[in-house]
Design an enzyme around this catalytic site. Structure first.
Site, mmCIF file in Angstrom:
data_model
loop_
_atom_site.group_PDB
_atom_site.id
_atom_site.type_symbol
_atom_site.label_atom_id
_atom_site.label_comp_id
_atom_site.label_asym_id
_atom_site.label_seq_id
_atom_site.Cartn_x
_atom_site.Cartn_y
_atom_site.Cartn_z
ATOM 1 N N PRO A 1 -27.821 -17.154 23.594
ATOM 2 C CG PRO A 1 -30.467 -16.508 24.300
ATOM 3 C CD PRO A 1 -29.337 -16.996 22.750
ATOM 4 C CD GLU A 2 -24.042 -20.684 25.731
ATOM 5 O OE1 GLU A 2 -24.420 -21.795 25.500
ATOM 6 O OE2 GLU A 2 -23.369 -19.966 24.471
#
Length: 276
Positions: free
Chosen positions: A2-3
């Site tokens: 997840p960014e």
């Protein structure tokens, strides 16, 4: 992993709902990347404040009735996700943090256990302060402009894409989003960072912001198993121009998209539209 867009989408999906909640209990599963650093049983009765995001971290502020303050810094690791609901199923083998409140239960599911939940007296003290100290500007910070980026890139021989991924100049331009921003800016990802001109830096800043705004609006990217706290998947992966499109025609010029490895990360680019 997840960014920033996925973390921001997660924050938006539960932050307003948990704010003001009273903690009833906290349960920890198998050890995560770092120990919590606090007796979680002592958090009973604390009140949750406004959930904040810094880079790829979420800050869950907590306050006691006597005025004592602190909070939990949460990182989703490589494959983690948060869910928040009054009706969660029984905790499973991959559920390693659970905060039960009077407004619902917040649960971290992390199959690879690279995520983290750590205590601090504030975002800027203790372990949270150390983890956040080296982060660059937020992508929508008013101080982030072409001149700032150009100055910070000065003298760097590392490729521009790797400079973006480092996170010490600007946070949030993860692998997918760096590829897409560089394509939109017309910059070859292999170009040495110190050779990016000021006008090109100005365009790159605009495109990083544009890509991240679009990604947040589309709910982030669900390449594997990312879901927000509602359980909804993101759709930015359906709108990419180069990422994941090796050998497919460029949507602008028709040239096959190429893939190379940079720092053990896959980079996708158009050899015609992106110049050194």
């Amino acid at each position: 992993m997840p960014e920033l867009p996925e973390v921001e989408v997660t924050r938006q999906s539960f932050g307003d709902r948990i704010e003001g909640a009273s903690v009833r209990s906290v349960h920890m599963g198998k050890p995560l990347r770092w120990p919590v650093g606090y007796d979680v049983d002592a958090l009973h009765g604390w009140q949750v404040g406004k959930v904040l995001r810094r880079g790829k971290y979420l800050w869950l502020p907590l306050a006691r009735s006597d005025g004592t303050q602190g909070g939990l810094l949460i990182h989703l690791g490589m494959s983690g996700s948060l869910s928040f609901s009054h009706r969660l199923p029984p905790a499973g083998v991959h559920d390693h943090f659970e905060m039960v409140t009077d407004k619902g239960t917040l649960r971290l599911t992390d199959p690879r256990r690279f995520g983290a939940v750590v205590w601090g007296p504030s975002m800027h003290e203790g372990v949270p302060g150390k983890l956040l100290a080296g982060l660059g500007l937020e992508p929508f910070d008013e101080a982030l402009d072409g001149a700032y980026l150009h100055e910070r890139l000065r003298g760097r021989s590392v490729a521009i894409k790797q400079a973006l991924l480092a996170g010490d100049i600007v946070v949030g331009a993860g692998n997918i989003y760096a590829c897409e921003a560089l394509f939109r800016a017309g910059i070859d990802p292999r170009l040495p960072a110190g050779r990016v001109s000021k006008p090109r830096c100005e365009k790159l800043v605009r495109e990083v912001q544009s890509v991240l705004q679009q990604a947040i609006a589309l709910g982030g990217s669900s390449l594997k198993d990312f879901k927000d706290a509602h359980g909804a998947q993101g759709h930015f992966q359906l709108a990419t121009q180069v990422y994941g499109r090796e050998a497919l025609p460029c949507r602008v010029c028709g040239t096959p998209i190429r893939r190379v490895l940079q720092g053990q990360r896959a980079t996708f680019y158009c050899p015609i539209c992106q110049k050194r």
